[in-house]
Design an enzyme around this catalytic site. Sequence first.
Site, PDB file in Angstrom:
ATOM      1  N   TYR A 140       1.186   3.292   8.437  1.00  0.00           N
ATOM      2  CA  TYR A 140       2.050   4.236   9.154  1.00  0.00           C
ATOM      3  C   TYR A 140       1.429   5.635   9.240  1.00  0.00           C
ATOM      4  O   TYR A 140       1.889   6.484   9.982  1.00  0.00           O
ATOM      5  CB  TYR A 140       3.435   4.330   8.493  1.00  0.00           C
ATOM      6  CG  TYR A 140       4.295   3.086   8.653  1.00  0.00           C
ATOM      7  CD1 TYR A 140       3.848   1.989   9.370  1.00  0.00           C
ATOM      8  CD2 TYR A 140       5.555   3.012   8.080  1.00  0.00           C
ATOM      9  CE1 TYR A 140       4.619   0.847   9.508  1.00  0.00           C
ATOM     10  CE2 TYR A 140       6.340   1.874   8.221  1.00  0.00           C
ATOM     11  CZ  TYR A 140       5.866   0.796   8.931  1.00  0.00           C
ATOM     12  OH  TYR A 140       6.643  -0.334   9.063  1.00  0.00           O
ATOM     13  N   LYS A 191      -1.661  -8.940   1.192  1.00  0.00           N
ATOM     14  CA  LYS A 191      -2.227  -9.956   2.094  1.00  0.00           C
ATOM     15  C   LYS A 191      -3.725  -9.962   1.806  1.00  0.00           C
ATOM     16  O   LYS A 191      -4.573  -9.775   2.687  1.00  0.00           O
ATOM     17  CB  LYS A 191      -1.892  -9.569   3.545  1.00  0.00           C
ATOM     18  CG  LYS A 191      -2.231 -10.602   4.575  1.00  0.00           C
ATOM     19  CD  LYS A 191      -1.300 -11.809   4.579  1.00  0.00           C
ATOM     20  CE  LYS A 191      -1.773 -12.836   5.591  1.00  0.00           C
ATOM     21  NZ  LYS A 191      -1.117 -14.140   5.450  1.00  0.00           N
ATOM     22  N   ASP A 223       3.524 -13.206   3.447  1.00  0.00           N
ATOM     23  CA  ASP A 223       4.184 -14.260   4.228  1.00  0.00           C
ATOM     24  C   ASP A 223       4.978 -15.189   3.321  1.00  0.00           C
ATOM     25  O   ASP A 223       6.128 -15.540   3.602  1.00  0.00           O
ATOM     26  CB  ASP A 223       3.175 -15.029   5.105  1.00  0.00           C
ATOM     27  CG  ASP A 223       1.845 -15.276   4.418  1.00  0.00           C
ATOM     28  OD1 ASP A 223       1.624 -14.737   3.308  1.00  0.00           O
ATOM     29  OD2 ASP A 223       1.021 -16.014   4.975  1.00  0.00           O
ATOM     30  N   ASP A 247       8.729  -2.013   4.128  1.00  0.00           N
ATOM     31  CA  ASP A 247       9.693  -1.714   5.191  1.00  0.00           C
ATOM     32  C   ASP A 247      10.374  -3.006   5.638  1.00  0.00           C
ATOM     33  O   ASP A 247      11.607  -3.110   5.711  1.00  0.00           O
ATOM     34  CB  ASP A 247       8.909  -1.079   6.364  1.00  0.00           C
ATOM     35  CG  ASP A 247       9.809  -0.469   7.413  1.00  0.00           C
ATOM     36  OD1 ASP A 247      11.035  -0.492   7.237  1.00  0.00           O
ATOM     37  OD2 ASP A 247       9.280   0.020   8.429  1.00  0.00           O
ATOM     38  N   ASP A 251      14.350  -4.691   4.431  1.00  0.00           N
ATOM     39  CA  ASP A 251      15.408  -5.013   5.395  1.00  0.00           C
ATOM     40  C   ASP A 251      15.830  -6.473   5.249  1.00  0.00           C
ATOM     41  O   ASP A 251      17.007  -6.807   5.343  1.00  0.00           O
ATOM     42  CB  ASP A 251      14.934  -4.753   6.836  1.00  0.00           C
ATOM     43  CG  ASP A 251      15.293  -3.349   7.308  1.00  0.00           C
ATOM     44  OD1 ASP A 251      15.415  -2.454   6.440  1.00  0.00           O
ATOM     45  OD2 ASP A 251      15.456  -3.145   8.528  1.00  0.00           O
TER      46      ASP A 251
END
Length: 359
Positions: A140, A191, A223, A247, A251
């Site tokens: 980001y 990852k 994943d 992030d 959620d």
Amino acid sequence: MIKLALFAGDGIGTEVAGEAVNVLKFLFDSNSVRYEIEEDLVGGASYDEYKKPITEKALKIAKDADAVIFGAVGGPKWESLPIELRPEKALLTLRYDLELYANLRPAKIYDELIDASPLKKDVVQGTDMMIVRELTGGIYFGQPRGIFDLEDGQKKGVNTLVYTTKEIERIAKIAFEISRKRRKKVLSVDKANVLECTELWRQVVARVSKEYPDVELTNMYVDNCSMQLIRQPKSFDVIVTTNMFGDILSDESSMVAGSIGMLPSASLNGKKGMYEPIHGSAPDIAGQNKANPIAAILSVAMMLRYSFDMDNLAEKIEVAVGKVIKNGYRTADIYSNAAGTKLVGTKEMGRAVIEELKK
Ligand code: NAD
């Protein structure tokens, strides 16, 4: 004297932050805590007034304060603005300028709200996890970024995933420290099989873990983690991960807990912190007294705990929220028509928490 900054923002941000501050003021006044609250516009409201999502004056208020209470920003009215002027830029600027590198997002299911979760009861019951998300680095913020013209007339979109050793070390330490107050299990999510940057992440977290021999460290690819969060959410204790993975996973974890309207968050740099619900400004229900203020109210409880070491006052809020839920008060997002429940609005929910605190 406690100095607080209040940025309620846009949409339901103003409604839920209003209730959270009412609860806080009641608690401070009834416990003789001296405080002052300085308020300012941020997000779309600031753009409408000053043509920028956050002003220097608002940033100074935030910097001078011991902690910041934030509602939410954004809405369709400002969606077509250039990215630098959009309301969400206020949030990123505050996080970056205050160096709030650690975002704590607890996800806990109340027994009475199990029916509000789309998952089966035996899967969600007992879920109580804390996601520790790195907040000021990663993709980001990494450079280079942008949309660039290519010689053949095509365009190229670029974002950069970058982490330094120091950035990984400090977020890992926060996760290990927090796990010591919980079940002493840290899961680092990356990852590393594809992204070198998160290969470094895994190596550094493993090195930091040697300072915490009493805490169990495991690793998981993002994943797989997104699958396991739905399959066995109660197996998680503390999850530490990068900005973007955190992030998305936080959620996802909100659905386990029933509603995004229940989930608070803290963004920390040492004791200094910004406290906000994880949800946005919810334009679909803004201005209708429908928003659930519990995420904002629980964010204030986190503020008392993490910025001011007032664990006893934080617990009072958490217990009061638990009782209000037990007594059947439900905003629309957590309403399930079960016996003994009553549908209430934002204001009534806030008042019910204060009434519980009075007992
Ligand atoms: P959102 O979180 O605002 O809403 C998603 C859904 O959840 C909506 O259906 C909404 O009604 C519901 N919801 C959210 N909070 C609720 C609450 N407290 N009580 C009951 N229901 C609630 O996400 P979105 O719709 O994707 O985004 C709306 C705007 O908010 C956008 O402009 C977005 O950029 C912004 N946003 C801001 C923040 C922030 O300020 N921290 C975070 C996310 C999104």
